[in-house]
Design a protein around this motif. Structure first.
Motif, PDB file in Angstrom:
ATOM      1  N   MET A   1      11.983   8.229  40.355  1.00 48.51           N
ATOM      2  CA  MET A   1      11.163   7.962  39.178  1.00 48.51           C
ATOM      3  C   MET A   1       9.683   7.925  39.543  1.00 48.51           C
ATOM      4  N   ASN A   2       9.362   7.369  40.719  1.00 48.78           N
ATOM      5  CA  ASN A   2       7.973   7.350  41.162  1.00 48.78           C
ATOM      6  C   ASN A   2       7.450   8.770  41.345  1.00 48.78           C
ATOM      7  N   ILE A   3       8.270   9.612  41.955  1.00 41.62           N
ATOM      8  CA  ILE A   3       7.859  10.994  42.206  1.00 41.62           C
ATOM      9  C   ILE A   3       7.683  11.745  40.897  1.00 41.62           C
ATOM     10  N   LYS A   4       8.630  11.597  39.982  1.00 41.30           N
ATOM     11  CA  LYS A   4       8.529  12.285  38.692  1.00 41.30           C
ATOM     12  C   LYS A   4       7.335  11.785  37.892  1.00 41.30           C
ATOM     13  N   SER A   5       7.091  10.483  37.949  1.00 39.17           N
ATOM     14  CA  SER A   5       5.958   9.911  37.218  1.00 39.17           C
ATOM     15  C   SER A   5       4.648  10.473  37.743  1.00 39.17           C
ATOM     16  N   TYR A   6       4.535  10.574  39.073  1.00 39.03           N
ATOM     17  CA  TYR A   6       3.305  11.099  39.655  1.00 39.03           C
ATOM     18  C   TYR A   6       3.113  12.574  39.299  1.00 39.03           C
ATOM     19  N   CYS A   7       4.193  13.345  39.322  1.00 40.46           N
ATOM     20  CA  CYS A   7       4.100  14.791  39.072  1.00 40.46           C
ATOM     21  C   CYS A   7       3.996  15.131  37.591  1.00 40.46           C
ATOM     22  N   CYS A   8       4.291  14.170  36.712  1.00 35.81           N
ATOM     23  CA  CYS A   8       4.243  14.433  35.271  1.00 35.81           C
ATOM     24  C   CYS A   8       2.844  14.893  34.877  1.00 35.81           C
ATOM     25  N   TYR A   9       2.763  16.034  34.209  1.00 40.06           N
ATOM     26  CA  TYR A   9       1.484  16.672  33.907  1.00 40.06           C
ATOM     27  C   TYR A   9       0.885  16.126  32.622  1.00 40.06           C
ATOM     28  N   SER A  10      -0.335  15.638  32.721  1.00 39.45           N
ATOM     29  CA  SER A  10      -1.054  15.183  31.533  1.00 39.45           C
ATOM     30  C   SER A  10      -2.502  15.640  31.655  1.00 39.45           C
ATOM     31  N   TYR A  11      -3.196  15.685  30.541  1.00 38.64           N
ATOM     32  CA  TYR A  11      -4.567  16.165  30.555  1.00 38.64           C
ATOM     33  C   TYR A  11      -5.270  15.626  29.323  1.00 38.64           C
ATOM     34  N   SER A  12      -6.576  15.573  29.374  1.00 40.83           N
ATOM     35  CA  SER A  12      -7.348  15.049  28.260  1.00 40.83           C
ATOM     36  C   SER A  12      -7.509  16.113  27.180  1.00 40.83           C
ATOM     37  N   LYS A  13      -7.853  15.687  25.997  1.00 38.36           N
ATOM     38  CA  LYS A  13      -8.029  16.622  24.879  1.00 38.36           C
ATOM     39  C   LYS A  13      -9.131  17.640  25.183  1.00 38.36           C
ATOM     40  N   LYS A  14     -10.147  17.243  25.919  1.00 34.44           N
ATOM     41  CA  LYS A  14     -11.239  18.143  26.238  1.00 34.44           C
ATOM     42  C   LYS A  14     -10.782  19.319  27.096  1.00 34.44           C
ATOM     43  N   GLU A  15      -9.713  19.103  27.875  1.00 30.43           N
ATOM     44  CA  GLU A  15      -9.248  20.129  28.796  1.00 30.43           C
ATOM     45  C   GLU A  15      -8.215  21.066  28.180  1.00 30.43           C
ATOM     46  N   ARG A  16      -7.731  20.765  26.988  1.00 29.89           N
ATOM     47  CA  ARG A  16      -6.568  21.470  26.468  1.00 29.89           C
ATOM     48  C   ARG A  16      -6.780  22.975  26.305  1.00 29.89           C
ATOM     49  N   ASP A  17      -7.896  23.357  25.728  1.00 28.38           N
ATOM     50  CA  ASP A  17      -8.128  24.787  25.518  1.00 28.38           C
ATOM     51  C   ASP A  17      -8.235  25.537  26.840  1.00 28.38           C
ATOM     52  N   LYS A  18      -8.774  24.859  27.841  1.00 30.29           N
ATOM     53  CA  LYS A  18      -9.013  25.524  29.117  1.00 30.29           C
ATOM     54  C   LYS A  18      -7.773  25.535  30.003  1.00 30.29           C
ATOM     55  N   GLU A  19      -7.013  24.445  30.017  1.00 27.13           N
ATOM     56  CA  GLU A  19      -5.982  24.286  31.028  1.00 27.13           C
ATOM     57  C   GLU A  19      -4.548  24.405  30.523  1.00 27.13           C
ATOM     58  N   PHE A  20      -4.338  24.445  29.220  1.00 20.89           N
ATOM     59  CA  PHE A  20      -2.951  24.414  28.777  1.00 20.89           C
ATOM     60  C   PHE A  20      -2.204  25.619  29.322  1.00 20.89           C
ATOM     61  N   PRO A  21      -1.040  25.416  29.916  1.00 15.87           N
ATOM     62  CA  PRO A  21      -0.379  26.455  30.718  1.00 15.87           C
ATOM     63  C   PRO A  21       0.221  27.594  29.904  1.00 15.87           C
ATOM     64  N   VAL A  22       0.509  28.687  30.631  1.00 17.64           N
ATOM     65  CA  VAL A  22       1.134  29.858  30.010  1.00 17.64           C
ATOM     66  C   VAL A  22       2.438  30.174  30.722  1.00 17.64           C
ATOM     67  N   HIS A  23       3.281  30.900  30.020  1.00 14.82           N
ATOM     68  CA  HIS A  23       4.576  31.322  30.545  1.00 14.82           C
ATOM     69  C   HIS A  23       4.549  32.840  30.686  1.00 14.82           C
ATOM     70  N   TYR A  24       4.489  33.337  31.923  1.00 16.17           N
ATOM     71  CA  TYR A  24       4.504  34.770  32.191  1.00 16.17           C
ATOM     72  C   TYR A  24       5.940  35.262  32.169  1.00 16.17           C
ATOM     73  N   TYR A 168       6.115  19.096  34.699  1.00 19.19           N
ATOM     74  CA  TYR A 168       5.867  18.460  35.985  1.00 19.19           C
ATOM     75  C   TYR A 168       5.123  19.425  36.901  1.00 19.19           C
ATOM     76  N   GLU A 169       4.119  18.903  37.585  1.00 16.88           N
ATOM     77  CA  GLU A 169       3.254  19.718  38.419  1.00 16.88           C
ATOM     78  C   GLU A 169       3.862  19.894  39.808  1.00 16.88           C
ATOM     79  N   VAL A 170       4.019  21.134  40.223  1.00 17.95           N
ATOM     80  CA  VAL A 170       4.577  21.426  41.541  1.00 17.95           C
ATOM     81  C   VAL A 170       3.587  20.998  42.625  1.00 17.95           C
TER      82      VAL A 170
END
Length: 322
Positions: A1-24, A168-170
């Motif tokens: 749970m500690n590992i999953k919590s740390y890797c859980c991906y979150s970001y601020s609203k300001k970053e959303r347009d720039k960083e929101f991920p894509v699926h190739y 979750y962030e690799v």
């Protein structure tokens, strides 16, 4: 749970347009996502984003980094605590109970964990080339509400009882320095706890096995079934984190993974020679941004633009040239 919590991906609203991920992916995947059909003539379905069983991971070393990290943690634990020395062979032998040869294949065949991948690397040549059909596929960006990613996510294990799909962030492992690159989290502490618990579980199982009446076929069969359930549960919990570690050579992918456990998979019998297990993300496909590969023929780009607009599920199309 500690590992999953740390890797859980979150970001601020300001970053959303720039960083929101894509699926190739390939264009066929895009068609499956936006077509109200499962490929047969008689059935109509609501399309869902699919997560595939970890048995189909395409890298033969997937999960192997986790085994290496656990080896280091077990060895260091023994040295610092004055316990009997744990060797790499000790760790391998224990993990083989759950996964087979984790250091070479690294994939549990009967896993109940399902994964799909995204990337923070926007317009990456490598990603287009490897995952999007040599730039003849597409890159799909989902609306942020699709995942319900929150900064204060509190229940990472299995996403149990919540209709939440966290990314979750690799974490990338630096082989030369033998550490997770740029990590602010001390994974060693959590890995030592995992190692100790795995060892304790097998000690208890060994003790119980000695007390079981092997002459009583029914009781012995029930005992074996119970052990299988315990080990399957443990393996699935480990699968939820061990696929979050990769070697630094994959760092360019900037990968995020959607990982979820399920005992109720579906079977795709139409798109593969050998049917494959998958689960669907229970979210409506809507408000997509689709970028088409620049190596697509102009007529295909035109045809896809017409079709994508007609689906009513795509808010923006970037056609043929990113």
């Amino acid at each position: 749970m500690n590992i999953k919590s740390y890797c859980c991906y979150s970001y601020s609203k300001k970053e959303r347009d720039k960083e929101f991920p894509v699926h190739y992916t390939k264009l066929n995947t895009l068609k499956i996502l936006l077509s109200n059909s499962d490929g047969t003539k008689n059935k109509r379905v609501t399309p869902k984003l699919r997560l595939w069983n970890t048995a189909y991971m395409n890298d033969s070393y997937e999960g192997g980094v986790f085994g290496k990290l656990l080896c280091h943690a077990a060895e260091n634990c023994s040295k610092s605590k004055g316990e009997s020395n744990a060797t790499t062979d000790d760790v391998k032998k224990l993990l083989q109970i759950y996964f087979g040869n984790i250091m070479e294949v690294g994939t549990q065949i009967d896993s109940e964990v399902y994964i799909t991948s995204f990337s923070k690397a926007l317009n990456s040549f490598q990603m287009w080339n490897i995952y999007a059909d040599d730039e003849k596929g597409c890159a799909i960006r989902f609306d942020d509400d699709f995942f319900d990613i929150k900064d204060d996510y509190h229940d990472p294990i299995e996403d149990a009882g919540r209709n939440v799909y966290s990314l979750y962030e690799v974490q990338y492992y630096d082989v030369q320095e033998e550490k997770i690159k740029d990590s602010k989290h001390n994974f060693d502490i959590d890995l030592v706890r995992i190692w100790k618990n795995l060892r304790k579980i097998e000690e208890i199982i060994g003790t119980l096995e000695k007390s079981v009446d092997k002459q009583n076929e029914i009781k012995f069969a029930l005992f074996k079934n119970a052990i299988f359930e315990v080990r399957s549960f443990v393996a699935d919990r480990l699968n939820e984190i061990r696929f979050l570690f990769k070697t630094q050579s994959y760092e360019y992918e900037k990968e995020l993974r959607l990982i979820r456990c399920s005992r109720s998979p579906k079977i795709d019998e139409d798109n593969f020679k050998i049917p494959r297990l998958y689960i669907g993300v229970e979210r409506d496909i809507d408000n997509l941004e689709v970028t088409l590969g620049r190596k697509l023929e102009k007529q295909k780009v035109k045809d896809f633009n017409v079709w994508l607009r007609c689906t009513g599920k795509v808010k923006r199309i970037n056609g043929g040239d990113y």
